[in-house]
Scaffold this active site. Structure first.
Site, PDB file in Angstrom:
ATOM      1  N   ASP A 128      -4.488 -18.186  24.669  1.00 11.08           N
ATOM      2  CA  ASP A 128      -5.373 -16.672  24.546  1.00 11.08           C
ATOM      3  C   ASP A 128      -6.524 -16.998  25.495  1.00 11.08           C
ATOM      4  OD1 ASP A 128      -3.623 -16.421  22.524  1.00 11.08           O
ATOM      5  OD2 ASP A 128      -5.166 -16.561  20.983  1.00 11.08           O
TER       6      ASP A 128
ATOM      7  N   LYS B 198       0.559 -12.241  19.922  1.00  9.41           N
ATOM      8  CA  LYS B 198       0.577 -13.485  20.432  1.00  9.41           C
ATOM      9  C   LYS B 198       1.758 -13.520  21.526  1.00  9.41           C
ATOM     10  CE  LYS B 198      -0.963 -17.810  20.124  1.00  9.41           C
ATOM     11  NZ  LYS B 198      -2.411 -17.863  20.078  1.00  9.41           N
TER      12      LYS B 198
ATOM     13  N   CYS C 131       9.527   2.734   3.021  1.00  6.42           N
ATOM     14  CA  CYS C 131       9.165   2.217   1.352  1.00  6.42           C
ATOM     15  C   CYS C 131       8.173   3.255   0.867  1.00  6.42           C
ATOM     16  CB  CYS C 131       8.788   0.684   1.649  1.00  6.42           C
ATOM     17  SG  CYS C 131       8.812   0.111   0.059  1.00  6.42           S
ATOM     18  N   TYR C 132       6.954   2.499   0.444  1.00  9.52           N
ATOM     19  CA  TYR C 132       6.052   3.275   0.057  1.00  9.52           C
ATOM     20  C   TYR C 132       5.801   4.735   0.643  1.00  9.52           C
ATOM     21  CZ  TYR C 132       1.152   4.955  -1.779  1.00  9.52           C
ATOM     22  OH  TYR C 132       0.018   5.758  -2.014  1.00  9.52           O
TER      23      TYR C 132
ATOM     24  N   HIS D 291      13.378  -1.657   4.656  1.00  8.38           N
ATOM     25  CA  HIS D 291      12.342  -2.005   5.675  1.00  8.38           C
ATOM     26  C   HIS D 291      12.997  -2.043   6.942  1.00  8.38           C
ATOM     27  CE1 HIS D 291       8.629  -2.503   3.097  1.00  8.38           C
ATOM     28  NE2 HIS D 291       9.338  -2.772   2.253  1.00  8.38           N
TER      29      HIS D 291
ATOM     30  N   GLY E  85       3.709  -0.187   0.998  1.00  9.75           N
ATOM     31  CA  GLY E  85       2.528  -0.451   0.290  1.00  9.75           C
ATOM     32  C   GLY E  85       2.661  -0.811  -1.289  1.00  9.75           C
TER      33      GLY E  85
ATOM     34  N   GLU F 234      11.787  -2.742   9.716  1.00  5.79           N
ATOM     35  CA  GLU F 234      11.025  -3.776  10.885  1.00  5.79           C
ATOM     36  C   GLU F 234      11.338  -4.971  10.523  1.00  5.79           C
ATOM     37  OE1 GLU F 234       9.872  -2.299   8.245  1.00  5.79           O
ATOM     38  OE2 GLU F 234       8.185  -3.238   7.192  1.00  5.79           O
TER      39      GLU F 234
END
Ligand code: XMP
Length: 514
Positions: free
Chosen positions: A228, A370, A82-83, A170, A55, A172
């Protein structure tokens, strides 16, 4: 479907969706929740693990988003990123302060505790993506340092007894090459997940749930032919068969042959059991759009006409119980976490719910990203060319024809676009591009063909690389491909004597021309 869930607690970081995606890539279901969720709600959800996101704030600011330290007494493993890592330190009475220098980008990390469950199997010298100005300057009691960088004495820390883990970097993002190992360690080694989140189980469980929910009711779906709505329609058809009616509006602004392709898949000769209505409305659209040149007005007319047609068809069908929408998880997150049941006015069919008489909205894909929707599509046996279809705007070729839309211009852009797509596929470039298409400028220019002067249209080729469609770079298409496409277009498409390549990025341009 699965009882295993990893909760991503959102503290405002830009990669929050990505964390949930990466966890799901480990076959463990994950959802993003606002940090305002109560402890009681967390207890009820009973996640197998909780991840605090990054954040933009500093934990020592009064107003920064926080959580009560009671969360650590739930006995649920926690990973702070992180944050989120600084928040753990802050809540546990460690020290967080402004780092002497900010770290941003690829950073060398030294693993200090190779036995640490989070860093298990990670190289002793690894690389991670850092993006921070604060850092943990004093360890909380009971924690030990598991990794450091040149700037960060605490690049990672843990308290294994209480199953609390924290990383300043991070894991991710792709730029942390061993990040996936760390997330996988968290969900499997630390949270003890089994990995039950798979697309085949999603499909069978969804079909069962839909059957139960809809019973003998009737459902209506606006089918655009995009991935979709197609996947949503097939899922529904597997659950309720002919109780489902799909309305496909061919507004005459589709790509070449697209209307027929959609009909081949969903129509009476296709493999699915459902009622399919194709409304051929091109003439109606061309009439409405006659003489209109202003882009926003064109978009408005196209959108409104879609609603009118859908309304007419819905009236003809009679009362339906359920309206099916192809809303996916990023739409849900973007429309505001925590605001329950905000019915998203679909990007393509804006305002639809308010004009159709139905009892309830069904969004069978609202928890999927997606790439997961595509996997479900393949799982359901939807043709690959439909599943991998590139994004196509709701207003269709209407926003790829600059100026007034006429049937002749539509023909030109359809044919030019078909050639461009064919050659891109022939050159094996299609998977490397975010989006590519032909558009039509409103420009006439002088040319010469044979011994005659021509005064014809200029086709614009556009190809971009993008990951989120918010920003994009013009793709560097090999010259020989562009040259072949150009030759084919001017030779094969009547009314074109010039082909231009759009080299502009977004910003300052947009991807579509209008
Ligand atoms: P722009 O032109 O805004 O496009 O850079 C970004 C992405 O959005 C798509 N796009 C639309 N999609 N309805 C849609 O469903 C629309 O009205 C619309 N306008 C743009 C565009 O194709 C690109 O992928």
């Amino acid at each position: 479907m699965t009882n295993e869930k990893i909760m991503v607690l959102d503290f405002g970081g830009q990669y929050n969706q990505l964390i949930a995606r990466r966890v799901r890539e480990c076959n463990v279901y994950s959802e993003v929740y606002p940090h305002t969720i109560t402890l009681e709600q967390i207890r009820q959800i009973a996640p197998k693990g909780i991840i605090f996101t990054g954040g933009p704030n500093s934990v020592y600011e009064e107003s920064s988003p926080k959580y009560s330290r009671e969360i650590f007494s739930l006995g649920i493993p926690v990973l702070g990123i992180c944050y989120g890592s600084q928040l753990i330190a802050f809540l546990e009475d460690g020290d967080v302060s402004s780092a002497p220098v900010s770290e941003y980008g690829h950073t060398d990390i030294e693993v200090d505790d190779p036995e640490d469950l989070l860093l298990y199997g990670v190289s002793a010298h690894t690389v991670a993506w850092m993006s921070h100005t604060d850092y943990i300057s004093g360890l909380p009691e009971g924690f030990h340092v598991t990794a450091h960088s040149e700037v960060c004495p605490v690049a990672a820390m843990s308290c294994p007894g209480r199953k609390i883990y924290a990383v300043q970097f991070h894991p991710e993002v792709m730029h942390t090459p061993e990040g996936k190992t760390m997330l996988s360690n968290f969900v499997y080694r630390i949270c003890g997940c089994k990995g039950e989140w798979k697309m085949d189980s999603f499909v069978s469980a969804s079909i069962e749930t839909l059957k139960k929910k809809i019973g003998s009711g009737r459902a209506l779906c606006a089918l655009s032919g995009g991935v979709d709505s197609s996947v949503a329609a097939v899922l529904l058809s597997k659950a309720i068969g002919k109780q489902l009616t799909c309305v496909f509006v061919d507004h005459g602004l589709l790509r070449k042959s697209e209307g027929d392709e959609v009909e081949a898949v969903f129509g009476p000769d296709g493999p699915y059991e459902l009622n399919f209505i194709r409304v051929n409305a091109s003439q109606r659209y061309y009439e409405k759009l006659k003489g209109v040149t202003e882009p926003e007005q064109k978009r408005k007319i196209i959108g409104e006409e879609f609603i009118r047609i859908f309304e007419e068809e819905a009236r003809r069908i009679g009362a339906v119980d359920f309206l099916v929408q192809g809303t996916i998880y990023p739409d849900v997150i973007e429309s505001g976490l925590g605001k329950s049941a905000v019915i998203k006015s679909h990007h393509n069919v804006g305002g639809l719910p308010s004009v159709v008489d139905f009892k309830e909205i069904i969004e069978p894909l609202r928890l999927l990203f997606k790439d997961e929707v595509r996997r479900v599509g393949l799982e359901l046996g939807i043709p690959a060319q439909l599943v991998w279809r590139q994004p196509f705007p709701g207003p269709g070729l209407g926003v790829r024809i600059v100026g007034e839309i006429t049937p002749e211009k539509v023909r030109i852009v359809q044919e030019a676009d078909a050639i461009f797509r064919e050659e891109i596929a022939g050159a094996g470039l299609e998977n490397g591009l975010g989006q590519y298409f032909a558009a039509l400028s409103n420009m006439h220019s002088v040319g010469v063909m044979g011994d005659f002067r021509t005064y014809d249209y200029a086709v614009v080729l556009r190809a971009v690389n993008t990951s989120d469609f918010m920003t994009a770079d013009a793709a560097q298409i090999p010259w020989n491909v562009l040259s072949k496409v150009t030759t084919r277009i001017v030779n094969e498409v009547k009314g074109v004597n010039r082909v231009l390549y759009d080299c502009t990025g977004k910003p300052p341009a947009t991807i579509e021309l209008e």
